[in-house]
Structures are given as C-alpha cells and as structure tokens.
Design an enzyme around this catalytic site. Structure first.
Site, PDB file in Angstrom:
ATOM      1  N   ALA A 251     -95.163  77.530 -89.559  1.00  0.00           N
ATOM      2  CA  ALA A 251     -95.282  78.036 -88.188  1.00  0.00           C
ATOM      3  C   ALA A 251     -93.900  78.228 -87.564  1.00  0.00           C
ATOM      4  CB  ALA A 251     -96.130  77.070 -87.359  1.00  0.00           C
ATOM      5  N   ARG A 252     -93.382  77.186 -86.943  1.00  0.00           N
ATOM      6  CA  ARG A 252     -92.046  77.173 -86.366  1.00  0.00           C
ATOM      7  C   ARG A 252     -91.444  75.795 -86.617  1.00  0.00           C
ATOM      8  NH1 ARG A 252     -92.083  81.876 -86.395  1.00  0.00           N
ATOM      9  NH2 ARG A 252     -91.689  83.364 -84.691  1.00  0.00           N
ATOM     10  N   ASP A 276     -91.172  75.993 -94.668  1.00  0.00           N
ATOM     11  CA  ASP A 276     -90.694  77.370 -94.689  1.00  0.00           C
ATOM     12  C   ASP A 276     -89.914  77.700 -93.418  1.00  0.00           C
ATOM     13  OD1 ASP A 276     -90.641  79.960 -96.046  1.00  0.00           O
ATOM     14  OD2 ASP A 276     -91.886  80.677 -94.387  1.00  0.00           O
ATOM     15  N   GLU A 281     -82.047  77.937 -88.438  1.00  0.00           N
ATOM     16  CA  GLU A 281     -82.169  78.826 -89.594  1.00  0.00           C
ATOM     17  C   GLU A 281     -80.997  79.798 -89.618  1.00  0.00           C
ATOM     18  OE1 GLU A 281     -86.008  80.690 -89.628  1.00  0.00           O
ATOM     19  OE2 GLU A 281     -87.085  78.782 -89.655  1.00  0.00           O
ATOM     20  N   HIS A 300     -87.961  80.766 -94.893  1.00  0.00           N
ATOM     21  CA  HIS A 300     -88.763  81.505 -93.907  1.00  0.00           C
ATOM     22  C   HIS A 300     -89.272  82.816 -94.517  1.00  0.00           C
ATOM     23  CE1 HIS A 300     -89.385  82.057 -89.289  1.00  0.00           C
ATOM     24  NE2 HIS A 300     -90.404  82.543 -89.993  1.00  0.00           N
ATOM     25  N   SER A 302     -92.538  82.757 -96.401  1.00  0.00           N
ATOM     26  CA  SER A 302     -93.862  82.482 -96.970  1.00  0.00           C
ATOM     27  C   SER A 302     -94.784  83.689 -96.912  1.00  0.00           C
ATOM     28  CB  SER A 302     -94.516  81.309 -96.238  1.00  0.00           C
ATOM     29  OG  SER A 302     -94.724  81.618 -94.869  1.00  0.00           O
TER      30      SER A 302
END
Length: 341
Positions: A251-252, A276, A281, A300, A302
């Site tokens: 998600a985040r 992920d 990031e 990030h 997925s």
C-alpha cells in the site's frame, strides 16, 4: 529524476474554433494509441498533447487532464507543471489509485474533481502478494541458498489452506487478494471502514483490526494512506501479532512504523515481512531492511505490468464518456485517500 527535452503542447483541433469551452490534456502516448477512442468518447472536446518536442503552447482551453502511466516517473514533474498552468482545469484523472500526495490534495482544495484508475493494477499486485506469501510458506530463500551452495536439503513446506489471512483495505486490490486467498483455501478476513455485505470474505470494520491481529498468519496492507491509516501498524500492533506471522505491505510505507518493524523483525515479534513500499523511496543504502534474512524487499513494483497502461486508460475513457454525459464518475475521490464509490 532526469528529464531531457522540453514539454511541447500542441492542439489537435485544426477543424475546430480557436477557442473551445472544453479541452483535454493527454500525453503523446495516449494520443498515439487511443485517439479514436478519445474522439468517440468526447467528440466535441479537442485534445492538447504533451510531448518532449518543441515549446509549450496555449493551455487556456484545458478543463480535463489525464495523468497516464507512461509519463511516470521520468516525465511526471514536467507533466504536472503543465497541469498547474491549466487555469480552467475542472477534472483530473490519475492512472494510479494512490492520490495521497500534497499535489492531489491541492487539486481537491481548488475544487477540481479527482478520479483514478483504481483496479487497473489489482490482478498483478494480488499475484505478487501471493508470490510473497508462497515464498515464505516454502522458504524460497532457503531453497535458493541451497541451490547456490549445491546442497541437497529436503525441507517441509507450510500449508496455505486453513491459514488465516487478514486483508486491511478492501478496494479493488484488497478484494482481489481476498478472492485469491479463498481460492488457496485460506480463512480470509477483510477490514474496511464501512463493510458493505457483498465482500467475498468475512469483513470487519477497520477499527477491529487490532483485536484480530493475534489470530492472523498473514496480514496484507492494501489500504490508502490517510490520517486513519498512517502508522496503523505500530509497535503495539506488531507485538500483538503471532511470532510466525508474515506482514505484507503493498500500500504505502507510512502505514507501518518502520523503526518498530525493524525491531519486530530482529527481535522475533513476527516471522517476516514482504515490503514493496517504504517510508523513504528508494530505500536508502544501509537501511537494515535490505539485509534482514526474514524480509523480502521489492522496489515499489508489485503491480508493474505492460497491461496496466491499457487497463488504466480504458477506465479513463469510460469516465470521459461519463463526464461528457454528466454521469457519476468511477473512482471519484472526495479527499486524499477516500473514494466516493
């Protein structure tokens, strides 16, 4: 972010009057592949196309903008700067379901309608989630290590059927994860702000997650980032989980208190994590999450899939027709992280 060239904005409406009440801003890739579909959905709406050639042109007619996946991430800044210059913008559609950044909140505060292509990436993300879950249940890292060392070491695998899977957030992605969980024979429980009664699994309110943590073998975070979900998985939540439970976050990063997660993984509060998304990031070099033996780190990605561009644009085109006809939009957002439907 490295961007070469300059933005070019060109009107594709030579047959139309010089100034129109409505115009649509799209990328060159969207125009190239979907021009006929866009024309069919909004025949009276000329298009303004953003590319890397030439110089910026007039944007005074733009009332609709489509932020498509082909401009992310390398051309995002330039594209959004162009959007900001469209002073008559009324509606902005994003290819991504994640609209928690200040830019999107700023659109809403200006009274601009916001919608997304939520659901376009649901299947590939859900498939990746089960890649993570299967990797942990089969100790895939151990098998790879044995292969590298040329060691023949049979080992048991963990059943998925009968294991309890929690899915926090039942948007299109969460629903697809829940559906696959049921297909694997798992005991699935979902959590969302307001259960509807039509979910494919047992569903509780988001506030009931804390009480259920101790019963879950796997917990997947699939909720948008909001004031209610920020750090929903903190030290207390991690301590409440089973010692062999696996946390999956697609998600985040901000849904998880990262410092507490590192402690939980190193101290054995939980069995492992597949991540992920992260608070920062790209995940910085030297971050302990890179090297923990019970963690899977992916960048990030997925849901990265060639079909996403087409699925997301199909949703936008459907919404464009709805907009022209004055019908409700799919996936319209009332505030960052909260959809109307």
């Amino acid at each position: 972010m490295t961007v070469t060239g300059t933005i070019a904005v060109s009107r594709l409406a030579s047959r139309m009057p010089a100034r129109m009440k409505e115009a649509l801003l799209v990328s060159d890739a969207v125009e190239r592949r979907f021009a006929a579909r866009l024309e069919q959905a909004a025949p009276e709406m000329p298009r303004v196309v953003v590319s890397l050639d030439g110089h910026a042109g007039a944007l005074e007619d733009v009332t609709v903008a489509y932020f498509s996946g082909d401009v992310f991430p390398d051309r995002t800044v330039d594209f959004l700067r162009t959007v900001i210059r469209a002073k008559r913008l009324r509606w902005f559609h994003s290819f991504s379901a994640g609209v928690d950044s200040p830019f999107f909140q700023g659109l809403l505060e200006r009274g601009i309608r916001l919608s997304t292509s939520s659901g376009a990436m649901a299947a590939p993300i859900a498939h990746t989630v089960f890649l993570y879950i299967l990797a942990f249940s089969r100790d895939l890292r151990g098998w790879f290590s044995d292969q590298h060392e040329q060691v023949w070491a049979p080992r048991e695998v963990r059943d998925l059927q009968g294991r309890r899977l929690g899915v926090f957030g039942l948007g299109p992605i969460g629903l697809e994860i829940a559906r696959l969980g049921r297909a694997f024979g798992m005991d699935v429980v979902g959590f969302r702000r307001n259960p509807r009664g039509d979910e494919p699994c047992e569903t509780r309110t988001s506030g009931e997650l804390a009480a259920a943590l101790g019963s879950l073998d796997y917990l997947v975070l699939a909720a948008p980032l909001s004031d209610e979900t920020r750090c929903v998985i903190d030290a207390a939540a991690l301590r409440a989980m089973k010692s062999d439970a696996v946390l999956v976050n697609i998600a985040r990063g901000e849904l998880v208190e990262q410092t507490s997660l590192v402690e939980a993984l190193t101290q054995g509060w939980i069995g492992g994590a597949a991540l992920d998304v992260f608070e920062q990031e790209p995940l910085p070099e030297g971050n302990p999450l890179w090297n923990l033996p019970n963690v899977i780190v992916t960048p990030h990605s997925s849901g990265n899939n060639p079909g996403n561009f087409f699925r997301a644009t199909e949703i936008f085109i459907d919404n464009l027709g709805r907009y022209v006809r004055g019908e409700p939009l799919r996936n319209e957002v009332t505030r960052a992280g909260e959809a109307i439907s």
